[in-house]
Structure formats: C-alpha cells, structure tokens
Design a protein around this motif. Structure first.
Motif, PDB file in Angstrom:
ATOM      1  N   TYR A  85      13.448  41.518 -26.882  1.00  0.00           N
ATOM      2  CA  TYR A  85      13.330  40.640 -25.707  1.00  0.00           C
ATOM      3  C   TYR A  85      11.914  40.685 -25.138  1.00  0.00           C
ATOM      4  N   LEU A  88       9.469  38.480 -27.072  1.00  0.00           N
ATOM      5  CA  LEU A  88       9.757  37.056 -27.288  1.00  0.00           C
ATOM      6  C   LEU A  88       8.716  36.172 -26.619  1.00  0.00           C
ATOM      7  N   HIS A  92      11.789  29.727 -23.867  1.00  0.00           N
ATOM      8  CA  HIS A  92      12.983  29.498 -23.058  1.00  0.00           C
ATOM      9  C   HIS A  92      12.926  30.474 -21.890  1.00  0.00           C
ATOM     10  N   LYS A  93      13.134  29.981 -20.683  1.00  0.00           N
ATOM     11  CA  LYS A  93      12.990  30.838 -19.510  1.00  0.00           C
ATOM     12  C   LYS A  93      14.314  31.394 -18.989  1.00  0.00           C
ATOM     13  N   ARG A  98      17.621  34.162 -23.423  1.00  0.00           N
ATOM     14  CA  ARG A  98      16.598  35.016 -24.040  1.00  0.00           C
ATOM     15  C   ARG A  98      17.216  36.311 -24.589  1.00  0.00           C
ATOM     16  N   SER A 102      17.402  37.499 -28.466  1.00  0.00           N
ATOM     17  CA  SER A 102      16.970  38.850 -28.846  1.00  0.00           C
ATOM     18  C   SER A 102      18.053  39.580 -29.630  1.00  0.00           C
ATOM     19  N   TYR A 121      12.530  29.029 -31.489  1.00  0.00           N
ATOM     20  CA  TYR A 121      12.069  30.408 -31.661  1.00  0.00           C
ATOM     21  C   TYR A 121      11.840  30.759 -33.123  1.00  0.00           C
TER      22      TYR A 121
END
Length: 129
Positions: A85, A88, A92-93, A98, A102, A121
């Motif tokens: 995480y 990354l 993407h917020k 997220r 991960s 991603y």
C-alpha cells in the motif's frame, strides 16, 4: 486461479445485478474456485449501510451467510499488504480500494473489478470481464 472480489462486484452478485458477466457469476458459484474478499469490503459495506448510502435486500448477518454459502474467504490486511500500500502510485485515492489493490498484489490474487481507476495500476492481475 485465485480471485479477490472487489466490493461492488460482490454487491452486484448478491443483489442479482445484471452489471456482472456470466463468467463472474460462474466463478463465484463454482465451489472449486478459490475466492476471497477483503475485510475492508465488509467494513465499507457496513459503513455505507449504517449511513444510508447503500441499500441491500440483506443485512450484514446475511452477507456473512452468503460468503459462507459461496465459499468466499475473508482476508485480513497483513504487514505485506501495508508495505505494498505504501508503495502504490496515487492513481486511486479511495483508501478502501487502495487496500484491496494492495492485497491483490501482495497475495498474488487476480482482482475482479469494473473500476477503471483500479485497472490503471501496474503489477495488478485483473480478471477480464
């Protein structure tokens, strides 16, 4: 193949939404397929139900029963998930998404999602819906 279901995919499935493909329905229905969902998804569903942003025909207890019925294992975040995480890119917020990303990467799971931001991603195995 080992799969991780994104929150909205699981919600579409349990609500009988036609937004998911027959291939995804077959994967979830297949008892021989290894399927996972993140505890983060359960948390997100619970929060959204509680604040009225989500309506389901089932309650949270029923969600757990459905996970058992379809043999979907709940995965908890691990140290490796949080390390992933932290590395990354900020494409993407949403913190829930997220962490799901991960977990998919760190645990070598194929993510089933329709989220276009998530699909951006690198190093993420995606199921082609």
């Amino acid at each position: 193949m080992r799969f991780l279901l994104d929150t909205h995919i699981f919600l579409f499935f349990i609500n009988g939404d036609n937004a998911i493909s027959k291939k995804i329905i077959e994967i979830i229905n297949n008892p021989d397929t290894e399927k996972h969902i993140s505890i983060v998804s359960i948390w997100e569903i619970t929060i959204k139900l509680n604040i009225g942003k989500l309506k389901l025909k089932d309650d949270i207890n029923s969600i757990y029963q459905l996970l058992d019925k379809y043999q979907v294992k709940i995965i908890q975040p691990s140290k490796d998930d949080f390390i992933t995480y932290s590395k990354l890119p900020l494409i993407h917020k949403d913190p829930f998404d997220r962490l799901i990303i991960s977990q998919a990467i760190a645990n070598d799971l194929t993510l089933i999602t329709d989220d276009q931001y998530i699909k951006s991603y690198p190093n993420l195995k995606l199921f082609n819906t």
